[in-house]
Design a protein around this motif. Structure first.
Motif, PDB file in Angstrom:
ATOM      1  N   CYS A 145     -54.689 -44.689 -81.031  1.00  0.00           N
ATOM      2  CA  CYS A 145     -55.005 -43.820 -79.941  1.00  0.00           C
ATOM      3  C   CYS A 145     -53.789 -43.495 -78.858  1.00  0.00           C
ATOM      4  O   CYS A 145     -53.737 -42.303 -78.496  1.00  0.00           O
ATOM      5  N   LYS A 146     -52.830 -44.416 -78.831  1.00  0.00           N
ATOM      6  CA  LYS A 146     -51.603 -43.965 -78.062  1.00  0.00           C
ATOM      7  C   LYS A 146     -50.943 -43.005 -78.975  1.00  0.00           C
ATOM      8  O   LYS A 146     -50.347 -41.942 -78.213  1.00  0.00           O
ATOM      9  N   LEU A 147     -50.775 -42.924 -80.118  1.00  0.00           N
ATOM     10  CA  LEU A 147     -49.896 -41.812 -81.068  1.00  0.00           C
ATOM     11  C   LEU A 147     -50.635 -40.618 -80.942  1.00  0.00           C
ATOM     12  O   LEU A 147     -50.303 -39.468 -80.488  1.00  0.00           O
ATOM     13  N   ALA A 148     -52.117 -40.465 -80.782  1.00  0.00           N
ATOM     14  CA  ALA A 148     -52.839 -39.302 -81.080  1.00  0.00           C
ATOM     15  C   ALA A 148     -52.549 -38.698 -79.410  1.00  0.00           C
ATOM     16  O   ALA A 148     -52.411 -37.365 -79.313  1.00  0.00           O
ATOM     17  N   SER A 149     -52.890 -39.676 -78.326  1.00  0.00           N
ATOM     18  CA  SER A 149     -52.647 -39.224 -76.987  1.00  0.00           C
ATOM     19  C   SER A 149     -51.386 -38.361 -76.714  1.00  0.00           C
ATOM     20  O   SER A 149     -51.005 -37.455 -76.296  1.00  0.00           O
ATOM     21  N   TYR A 150     -50.179 -39.007 -77.277  1.00  0.00           N
ATOM     22  CA  TYR A 150     -48.750 -38.559 -77.273  1.00  0.00           C
ATOM     23  C   TYR A 150     -48.849 -37.246 -77.869  1.00  0.00           C
ATOM     24  O   TYR A 150     -48.107 -36.356 -77.568  1.00  0.00           O
ATOM     25  N   LEU A 151     -49.123 -37.090 -79.270  1.00  0.00           N
ATOM     26  CA  LEU A 151     -49.195 -35.908 -79.887  1.00  0.00           C
ATOM     27  C   LEU A 151     -49.895 -34.673 -79.405  1.00  0.00           C
ATOM     28  O   LEU A 151     -49.415 -33.528 -79.650  1.00  0.00           O
ATOM     29  N   TYR A 152     -50.866 -34.932 -78.520  1.00  0.00           N
ATOM     30  CA  TYR A 152     -51.670 -33.862 -78.105  1.00  0.00           C
ATOM     31  C   TYR A 152     -51.588 -33.642 -76.443  1.00  0.00           C
ATOM     32  O   TYR A 152     -52.300 -33.111 -75.865  1.00  0.00           O
ATOM     33  N   LYS A 165     -49.638 -32.042 -74.994  1.00  0.00           N
ATOM     34  CA  LYS A 165     -49.475 -30.745 -74.408  1.00  0.00           C
ATOM     35  C   LYS A 165     -50.482 -29.670 -75.104  1.00  0.00           C
ATOM     36  O   LYS A 165     -50.515 -28.561 -75.067  1.00  0.00           O
ATOM     37  N   ASP A 166     -51.437 -30.299 -75.801  1.00  0.00           N
ATOM     38  CA  ASP A 166     -52.437 -29.635 -76.476  1.00  0.00           C
ATOM     39  C   ASP A 166     -53.777 -30.406 -76.308  1.00  0.00           C
ATOM     40  O   ASP A 166     -54.388 -30.866 -77.186  1.00  0.00           O
ATOM     41  N   PRO A 167     -54.224 -30.794 -75.063  1.00  0.00           N
ATOM     42  CA  PRO A 167     -55.350 -31.601 -74.963  1.00  0.00           C
ATOM     43  C   PRO A 167     -56.513 -30.878 -75.560  1.00  0.00           C
ATOM     44  O   PRO A 167     -57.442 -31.679 -76.184  1.00  0.00           O
ATOM     45  N   GLU A 168     -56.734 -29.571 -75.616  1.00  0.00           N
ATOM     46  CA  GLU A 168     -57.853 -29.123 -76.431  1.00  0.00           C
ATOM     47  C   GLU A 168     -58.030 -29.621 -77.905  1.00  0.00           C
ATOM     48  O   GLU A 168     -59.122 -29.685 -78.286  1.00  0.00           O
ATOM     49  N   GLY A 169     -56.751 -29.556 -78.438  1.00  0.00           N
ATOM     50  CA  GLY A 169     -56.946 -29.977 -79.874  1.00  0.00           C
ATOM     51  C   GLY A 169     -57.342 -31.265 -80.112  1.00  0.00           C
ATOM     52  O   GLY A 169     -57.690 -31.747 -81.071  1.00  0.00           O
ATOM     53  N   LEU A 170     -57.553 -32.205 -78.983  1.00  0.00           N
ATOM     54  CA  LEU A 170     -57.748 -33.721 -79.277  1.00  0.00           C
ATOM     55  C   LEU A 170     -59.467 -33.848 -78.951  1.00  0.00           C
ATOM     56  O   LEU A 170     -59.872 -35.002 -79.095  1.00  0.00           O
ATOM     57  N   PRO A 174     -62.164 -32.863 -80.191  1.00  0.00           N
ATOM     58  CA  PRO A 174     -63.346 -33.262 -81.081  1.00  0.00           C
ATOM     59  C   PRO A 174     -63.176 -35.039 -81.127  1.00  0.00           C
ATOM     60  O   PRO A 174     -64.071 -35.656 -81.363  1.00  0.00           O
ATOM     61  N   LEU A 175     -61.916 -35.612 -81.322  1.00  0.00           N
ATOM     62  CA  LEU A 175     -61.773 -36.947 -81.543  1.00  0.00           C
ATOM     63  C   LEU A 175     -62.285 -37.669 -80.168  1.00  0.00           C
ATOM     64  O   LEU A 175     -62.907 -38.633 -80.278  1.00  0.00           O
ATOM     65  N   ILE A 176     -61.919 -37.130 -79.034  1.00  0.00           N
ATOM     66  CA  ILE A 176     -62.437 -37.869 -77.709  1.00  0.00           C
ATOM     67  C   ILE A 176     -63.837 -37.636 -77.535  1.00  0.00           C
ATOM     68  O   ILE A 176     -64.483 -38.779 -77.150  1.00  0.00           O
ATOM     69  N   LYS A 177     -64.589 -36.539 -78.088  1.00  0.00           N
ATOM     70  CA  LYS A 177     -66.110 -36.519 -78.263  1.00  0.00           C
ATOM     71  C   LYS A 177     -66.649 -37.366 -79.026  1.00  0.00           C
ATOM     72  O   LYS A 177     -67.608 -38.213 -78.620  1.00  0.00           O
ATOM     73  N   PHE A 178     -66.008 -37.707 -80.116  1.00  0.00           N
ATOM     74  CA  PHE A 178     -66.554 -38.856 -80.849  1.00  0.00           C
ATOM     75  C   PHE A 178     -66.472 -40.201 -80.315  1.00  0.00           C
ATOM     76  O   PHE A 178     -67.562 -41.006 -80.371  1.00  0.00           O
ATOM     77  N   VAL A 179     -65.313 -40.362 -79.880  1.00  0.00           N
ATOM     78  CA  VAL A 179     -65.079 -41.924 -79.137  1.00  0.00           C
ATOM     79  C   VAL A 179     -66.247 -42.025 -78.080  1.00  0.00           C
ATOM     80  O   VAL A 179     -66.586 -42.876 -77.637  1.00  0.00           O
ATOM     81  N   GLU A 180     -66.406 -40.779 -77.002  1.00  0.00           N
ATOM     82  CA  GLU A 180     -67.259 -40.804 -76.064  1.00  0.00           C
ATOM     83  C   GLU A 180     -68.694 -41.317 -76.349  1.00  0.00           C
ATOM     84  O   GLU A 180     -69.260 -41.904 -75.965  1.00  0.00           O
ATOM     85  N   LYS A 181     -68.694 -40.629 -77.576  1.00  0.00           N
ATOM     86  CA  LYS A 181     -70.241 -40.878 -78.023  1.00  0.00           C
ATOM     87  C   LYS A 181     -70.245 -42.331 -78.607  1.00  0.00           C
ATOM     88  O   LYS A 181     -71.470 -43.170 -78.297  1.00  0.00           O
ATOM     89  N   GLU A 182     -69.485 -43.013 -79.374  1.00  0.00           N
ATOM     90  CA  GLU A 182     -69.471 -44.319 -79.676  1.00  0.00           C
ATOM     91  C   GLU A 182     -69.386 -45.121 -78.424  1.00  0.00           C
ATOM     92  O   GLU A 182     -69.892 -46.327 -78.670  1.00  0.00           O
ATOM     93  N   VAL A 183     -68.931 -45.041 -77.306  1.00  0.00           N
ATOM     94  CA  VAL A 183     -68.881 -45.806 -76.210  1.00  0.00           C
ATOM     95  C   VAL A 183     -70.162 -45.590 -75.434  1.00  0.00           C
ATOM     96  O   VAL A 183     -70.543 -46.709 -75.008  1.00  0.00           O
ATOM     97  N   LEU A 223     -57.056 -42.843 -75.505  1.00  0.00           N
ATOM     98  CA  LEU A 223     -57.075 -41.643 -76.088  1.00  0.00           C
ATOM     99  C   LEU A 223     -56.902 -40.413 -75.095  1.00  0.00           C
ATOM    100  O   LEU A 223     -56.191 -39.380 -75.457  1.00  0.00           O
ATOM    101  N   LYS A 224     -57.301 -40.578 -73.914  1.00  0.00           N
ATOM    102  CA  LYS A 224     -57.362 -39.769 -72.894  1.00  0.00           C
ATOM    103  C   LYS A 224     -55.982 -39.735 -71.973  1.00  0.00           C
ATOM    104  O   LYS A 224     -55.679 -38.834 -70.918  1.00  0.00           O
ATOM    105  N   GLY A 225     -54.972 -40.609 -72.513  1.00  0.00           N
ATOM    106  CA  GLY A 225     -53.707 -40.690 -71.648  1.00  0.00           C
ATOM    107  C   GLY A 225     -53.893 -41.340 -70.382  1.00  0.00           C
ATOM    108  O   GLY A 225     -53.096 -41.208 -69.530  1.00  0.00           O
ATOM    109  N   ARG A 226     -54.962 -42.157 -70.198  1.00  0.00           N
ATOM    110  CA  ARG A 226     -55.063 -43.120 -69.107  1.00  0.00           C
ATOM    111  C   ARG A 226     -54.867 -44.397 -69.434  1.00  0.00           C
ATOM    112  O   ARG A 226     -55.605 -45.445 -69.146  1.00  0.00           O
TER     113      ARG A 226
END
Length: 228
Positions: free
Chosen positions: A175-182, A184-189, A191-200, A222-225
């Motif tokens: 999640c740290k890696l994904a947050s870092y890679l995206y 500057k492109d939060p929109e690209g992340l 789909p993964l965030i929505k999936f995690v929100e659903k699981e939560v 994942l949301k960078g917080r």
């Protein structure tokens, strides 16, 4: 043919690169006369060259640059650089060999710029591939993690114990890696965030509290917080 016209023709032929004998035959004059005209032409050329250099030195003394010589005196860039080198040497500045080193440094600088540009393009290509990989494997990693931490909660594991679990640590680093890679492109992340929100959301109603809190922590990362 009058004398001046004949002389002009000889000069034109010499400027074309023809030899003395060839010009003499074409014009119908002696080789001695053509040689005399050629000598006069060379002397005039030296005189003209001297005048150009004098004008160039005056401009350089005023602080002008070689490119200014090209523009104002209408001479080739190579000639402007030759005059500039002579000017510097006469004023005790670097020798021609040192100037050549300087030119090599400037060329190397341009090569470095080109290399840096290529590396930047390759970096962004690698970044794109890394993002694609994150999306490709992310769902599988997190789906297994949420199933696993829910099971850990059901057998009575505390949040601290869940967060020390090897699979949970892998998911956390992911999640740290994904947050870092995206970053500057939060929109690209999304789909993964929505999936995690659903699981939560599902964990909030169905899983033990320690499992829910551990899942919520992954969402924050994942949301960078990330609080850690």
């Amino acid at each position: 043919m009058k004398g001046e016209s004949r002389k002009k023709l000889i000069i034109d032929l010499l400027k074309q690169g023809k030899g003395v004998s060839e010009v003499a035959r074409e014009v119908g004059v002696s080789r001695a006369y053509v040689s005399q005209v050629k000598k006069e032409l060379e002397m005039k050329g030296h005189a003209d060259k001297g005048k150009i250099e004098a004008e160039a030195f005056k401009l350089l003394k005023k602080g002008k640059r070689p490119e200014d010589l090209v523009i104002e005196l209408e001479i080739p860039a190579e000639e402007a650089m030759r005059i500039y080198k002579s000017y510097l040497v006469l004023h005790g500045y670097p020798s021609p060999s040192e100037l050549d080193v300087y030119e090599e440094i400037m060329k190397a600088r341009e090569d470095i710029k080109k290399t840096a540009k290529k590396m930047r393009e390759e970096f962004y290509e690698m970044l794109y591939l890394a993002r694609e990989t994150v999306m490709l494997v992310g769902f599988y990693i997190l789906e297994w993690t949420f199933f696993h931490i829910r099971a850990l909660g059901l057998i009575g594991k505390t949040r601290e114990e869940i967060e020390k679990d090897k699979d949970y640590q892998i998911a956390k680093r992911f999640c740290k890696l994904a947050s870092y890679l995206y970053q500057k492109d939060p929109e690209g992340l999304k789909p993964l965030i929505k999936f995690v929100e659903k699981e939560v959301d599902e964990a909030k109603g169905l899983a033990p509290r320690p499992s829910y809190e551990a899942a919520l922590e992954l969402l924050k990362i994942l949301k960078g917080r990330d609080s850690s």
